[in-house]
Write an enzyme that holds these catalytic residues in place. Structure first.
Site, PDB file in Angstrom:
ATOM      1  N   CYS A  74     120.100  39.466 -21.099  1.00 23.89           N
ATOM      2  CA  CYS A  74     119.761  40.595 -20.243  1.00 23.89           C
ATOM      3  C   CYS A  74     119.595  41.818 -21.146  1.00 23.89           C
ATOM      4  O   CYS A  74     120.468  42.104 -21.973  1.00 23.89           O
ATOM      5  CB  CYS A  74     120.864  40.839 -19.223  1.00 23.89           C
ATOM      6  SG  CYS A  74     120.620  42.363 -18.264  1.00 23.89           S
ATOM      7  N   ASP A 105     121.335  34.754 -20.003  1.00 24.95           N
ATOM      8  CA  ASP A 105     120.650  34.234 -18.832  1.00 24.95           C
ATOM      9  C   ASP A 105     120.206  32.815 -19.174  1.00 24.95           C
ATOM     10  O   ASP A 105     119.707  32.564 -20.269  1.00 24.95           O
ATOM     11  CB  ASP A 105     119.429  35.089 -18.485  1.00 24.95           C
ATOM     12  CG  ASP A 105     119.814  36.470 -17.988  1.00 24.95           C
ATOM     13  OD1 ASP A 105     120.720  36.558 -17.137  1.00 24.95           O
ATOM     14  OD2 ASP A 105     119.214  37.453 -18.456  1.00 24.95           O
ATOM     15  N   GLU A 165     111.157  38.010 -15.848  1.00 27.45           N
ATOM     16  CA  GLU A 165     109.707  38.087 -15.637  1.00 27.45           C
ATOM     17  C   GLU A 165     108.970  38.320 -16.950  1.00 27.45           C
ATOM     18  O   GLU A 165     107.905  37.747 -17.203  1.00 27.45           O
ATOM     19  CB  GLU A 165     109.367  39.217 -14.652  1.00 27.45           C
ATOM     20  CG  GLU A 165     109.996  39.065 -13.283  1.00 27.45           C
ATOM     21  CD  GLU A 165     111.424  39.628 -13.165  1.00 27.45           C
ATOM     22  OE1 GLU A 165     111.929  39.700 -12.036  1.00 27.45           O
ATOM     23  OE2 GLU A 165     112.035  39.999 -14.202  1.00 27.45           O
TER      24      GLU A 165
END
Length: 167
Positions: A58, A65, A100
């Site tokens: 992150c 993650d 993303e």
């Protein structure tokens, strides 16, 4: 006999496959990606990679993650060599970016590398803070049936999401 001897010039530029002295890059590194020639340019087919051990950080908290990454593509002239892809994905381990951004970066790096007819990248991240994020991106060569395919698959993407218990 080495790989080049068995396969001729098809494997020129492949340096990682079979290399016992693999060096792991702990920072984002698209330069590690390698390609080889597609021997079946006369027909369309999918190549799919399932990568269940993807890890990134992150960018805000630095917490890890975890995701399963699905990469599917229809090759044109070049194909990505799988060991180099593994090492490339490993290079995200200490890379801080949002989910993303990671998926779009992977897709764009693979487009730049091999110029596929069509590609899609889908990340299924494990939940953190009670929510999971599953970014999906795709690309088809503009002005071709592959661009139409990308549009169609984007419109139909995730119409029937799976039942999720706890990944």
């Amino acid at each position: 006999m080495n790989e080049k001897g068995r396969q001729g010039k098809d494997l020129e530029g492949i340096t990682l496959l079979g290399n016992q002295g693999t060096q792991y890059d702990y920072g984002y590194n698209p330069e590690i990606l390698e390609t080889f020639d597609n021997k079946h340019t006369d027909n369309d087919y999918f190549v799919k990679f399932n990568c269940p051990e993807f890890t990134s950080l992150c960018p805000i908290t630095g917490q890890p993650d975890f995701a399963t990454i699905y990469i599917s593509y229809i090759p044109a002239i070049k194909m990505v060599e799988s060991k180099s892809l593994k090492l490339y994905l490993f290079s995200f381990r200490n890379h801080g970016d949002f989910h993303e951004d990671c998926m779009n970066t992977i897709m764009k790096d693979l487009i730049k590398l091999m110029e596929p007819k069509y590609i899609e990248v889908w990340g299924k991240f494990t939940p953190r803070g009670g929510i999971s994020i599953d970014p999906y991106c795709n690309y088809g060569i503009p002005g071709t049936k592959y661009e139409k395919m990308a549009d169609y698959r984007m419109i139909k993407h995730d119409m029937y999401p799976e039942n999720i218990d706890n990944r």
